[in-house]
Scaffold this motif. Structure first.
Motif, PDB file in Angstrom:
ATOM      1  N   LEU A   1       0.821  -1.205   0.000  1.00 45.44           N
ATOM      2  CA  LEU A   1       0.000   0.000   0.000  1.00 45.44           C
ATOM      3  C   LEU A   1       0.860   1.262   0.000  1.00 45.44           C
ATOM      4  O   LEU A   1       0.431   2.311  -0.483  1.00 45.44           O
ATOM      5  N   ILE A   2       2.066   1.164   0.550  1.00 47.86           N
ATOM      6  CA  ILE A   2       2.938   2.338   0.626  1.00 47.86           C
ATOM      7  C   ILE A   2       3.346   2.818  -0.768  1.00 47.86           C
ATOM      8  O   ILE A   2       3.140   3.990  -1.108  1.00 47.86           O
ATOM      9  N   PRO A   3       3.918   1.944  -1.636  1.00 47.09           N
ATOM     10  CA  PRO A   3       4.244   2.434  -2.990  1.00 47.09           C
ATOM     11  C   PRO A   3       2.993   2.794  -3.791  1.00 47.09           C
ATOM     12  O   PRO A   3       3.051   3.689  -4.643  1.00 47.09           O
ATOM     13  N   ALA A   4       1.861   2.104  -3.524  1.00 51.60           N
ATOM     14  CA  ALA A   4       0.627   2.468  -4.227  1.00 51.60           C
ATOM     15  C   ALA A   4       0.235   3.905  -3.920  1.00 51.60           C
ATOM     16  O   ALA A   4      -0.106   4.682  -4.825  1.00 51.60           O
ATOM     17  N   ILE A   5       0.294   4.273  -2.646  1.00 56.50           N
ATOM     18  CA  ILE A   5      -0.045   5.642  -2.247  1.00 56.50           C
ATOM     19  C   ILE A   5       0.952   6.638  -2.829  1.00 56.50           C
ATOM     20  O   ILE A   5       0.576   7.719  -3.303  1.00 56.50           O
ATOM     21  N   LEU A   6       2.234   6.266  -2.812  1.00 54.55           N
ATOM     22  CA  LEU A   6       3.258   7.162  -3.335  1.00 54.55           C
ATOM     23  C   LEU A   6       3.075   7.408  -4.830  1.00 54.55           C
ATOM     24  O   LEU A   6       3.178   8.551  -5.299  1.00 54.55           O
ATOM     25  N   PHE A   7       2.802   6.343  -5.587  1.00 55.85           N
ATOM     26  CA  PHE A   7       2.614   6.511  -7.030  1.00 55.85           C
ATOM     27  C   PHE A   7       1.315   7.252  -7.334  1.00 55.85           C
ATOM     28  O   PHE A   7       1.256   8.026  -8.303  1.00 55.85           O
ATOM     29  N   PHE A   8       0.269   7.020  -6.538  1.00 57.52           N
ATOM     30  CA  PHE A   8      -0.960   7.786  -6.717  1.00 57.52           C
ATOM     31  C   PHE A   8      -0.707   9.265  -6.461  1.00 57.52           C
ATOM     32  O   PHE A   8      -1.181  10.139  -7.210  1.00 57.52           O
ATOM     33  N   ALA A   9       0.032   9.550  -5.391  1.00 55.11           N
ATOM     34  CA  ALA A   9       0.363  10.941  -5.089  1.00 55.11           C
ATOM     35  C   ALA A   9       1.196  11.556  -6.215  1.00 55.11           C
ATOM     36  O   ALA A   9       0.992  12.715  -6.598  1.00 55.11           O
ATOM     37  N   GLY A  10       2.145  10.754  -6.745  1.00 52.93           N
ATOM     38  CA  GLY A  10       2.945  11.243  -7.864  1.00 52.93           C
ATOM     39  C   GLY A  10       2.096  11.521  -9.090  1.00 52.93           C
ATOM     40  O   GLY A  10       2.299  12.519  -9.781  1.00 52.93           O
ATOM     41  N   GLY A  11       1.133  10.643  -9.385  1.00 51.60           N
ATOM     42  CA  GLY A  11       0.249  10.866 -10.519  1.00 51.60           C
ATOM     43  C   GLY A  11      -0.605  12.107 -10.353  1.00 51.60           C
ATOM     44  O   GLY A  11      -0.786  12.891 -11.292  1.00 51.60           O
ATOM     45  N   ILE A  12      -1.143  12.310  -9.141  1.00 54.65           N
ATOM     46  CA  ILE A  12      -1.945  13.505  -8.872  1.00 54.65           C
ATOM     47  C   ILE A  12      -1.096  14.763  -8.987  1.00 54.65           C
ATOM     48  O   ILE A  12      -1.532  15.783  -9.549  1.00 54.65           O
ATOM     49  N   TRP A  13       0.125  14.699  -8.461  1.00 49.88           N
ATOM     50  CA  TRP A  13       1.031  15.847  -8.547  1.00 49.88           C
ATOM     51  C   TRP A  13       1.363  16.186 -10.001  1.00 49.88           C
ATOM     52  O   TRP A  13       1.349  17.361 -10.401  1.00 49.88           O
TER      53      TRP A  13
END
Length: 357
Positions: A260-272
């Motif tokens: 879940l940690i990299p999933a959240i990080l990549f989602f945050a990166g996509g939103i950014w």
């Protein structure tokens, strides 16, 4: 500890299964045949008539991959969302699930297997286009455009649609409903959302400006990289979420939570990246609005006629240093003590002199 052997074994099995699929075989054959006749007609038979391909050779790989990408984005939905159902239908679930491997290794192998199959198809289509590019008369070859278009068009689309298909299938667990939802999403993005909000929802790059000039390359490369990077991040995030949602005993009780940690990080990166993409277009729009306001505010000021000019240009890598000497004439009957010159906003004004001062 991640086992690359397990990932490679699953990927090999997935590649073999997909290559045996008649659905994929028919699609691949139709794509190659249709694009073969398309290239034959535009590059060989219509010799000297289609100047679009001759004047700008990068259009050849661009059009080929754009046509393939539009269709393969739909076909990938059927093949990617089929992986859970296919394992159960063929009764291979027990054979795979009981092995000593983590959910991450299993999903990674499935993802890599699907990517390999579609990448091979993309390389075949690009090779086909390159052959016609070479045998066509009076057509230059833009060698760099072939890998560039593959990286900015096909690869991000495949990563995103594979990840999204895995995720939706893992949540709904019904292939028919998954097909309906994803095909509906594709239809909405193609026919309605593809040009909305500065191409933000155009995951297939169908309407995204991707013109590649032989002289300057991509005119909006930063915007392209941000947009395509956004969908790549979202696709990777969906893949990590699929690992957490996979109904199988994990190798470690904490492995699903860790993903879940990299999933959240990549989602945050996509939103950014998505925010950066929209913000760049908004800033450009504000610049155009500001320029228009300045022009409107100064439209009543007198203009001097440029009678003679001499321009010196010094090339410094991807920048230029320009010195312009202008001789201007007041063609009106009244004296002028205030006047306006217009300058391309891409330039930075360093100094203005009048009679040496």
């Amino acid at each position: 500890m991640v086992s690359f052997h397990n990932i490679a074994s699953i990927a090999k099995y997935e590649v073999t299964t997909l290559l045996r699929s008649w659905f994929f075989r028919i699609f691949a054959l139709l794509a190659m045949v249709i694009l073969f006749f398309f290239n034959l007609g535009t590059l060989v038979i219509a010799n000297g008539e289609n100047w679009t391909f001759r004047a700008i050779s990068s259009v050849i790989p661009y059009v080929n991959l754009l046509m393939l990408n539009t269709v393969q984005a739909i076909i990938a939905i059927f093949l990617a969302s089929d992986f859970l159902k296919r394992d159960k239908k063929l009764d291979t679930t027990d054979v795979i699930y009981i092995r000593s491997m983590s959910n991450g290794e299993y999903v990674a192998g499935k993802t890599i297997g699907n990517l390999i199959v579609f990448i091979i198809l993309n390389l075949i289509i690009l090779s086909e286009a390159l052959i016609f590019n070479l045998i066509g008369e009076n057509i230059d070859v833009n060698w760099l455009a072939y890998p560039e278009y593959f990286l900015v068009i096909s690869l991000p689309t495949l990563v995103f649609i594979l990840g999204l298909s895995f995720f939706i299938m893992s949540v709904i667990k019904n292939q028919a409903i998954t097909f309906i939802l994803l095909l509906g999403y594709v239809a909405v993005t193609i026919f309605y959302l593809n040009t909305k909000y500065y191409y933000l929802f155009d995951y297939m790059a169908y309407s995204l400006p991707l013109f590649n000039s032989d002289f300057i390359g991509f005119g909006n490369l930063p915007a392209i990289l941000v947009h395509r990077g956004m969908y790549a991040c979202f696709g990777i995030a969906f893949i990590f979420l699929t690992v957490s949602l996979l109904k199988r005993l994990p190798q470690s009780p904490y492995s699903n939570k860790v993903t879940l940690i990299p999933a959240i990080l990549f989602f945050a990166g996509g939103i950014w990246l998505g925010r950066m993409h929209v913000q760049s277009f908004i800033q450009n729009q504000e610049l155009r609005t500001s320029m228009k306001q300045q022009n409107d505010a100064n439209q009543n000021l007198p203009r001097l006629k440029v009678d003679d000019y001499h321009i010196t240009v010094d090339h410094k890598g991807d920048k230029i240093d320009v010195t312009a000497r202008l001789k201007v004439v007041n063609s009106g009957s009244e004296a002028v003590n205030q006047f306006v010159f217009s300058l391309n906003p891409g330039f930075e004004l360093k100094k203005v002199t009048w009679n040496g001062k």
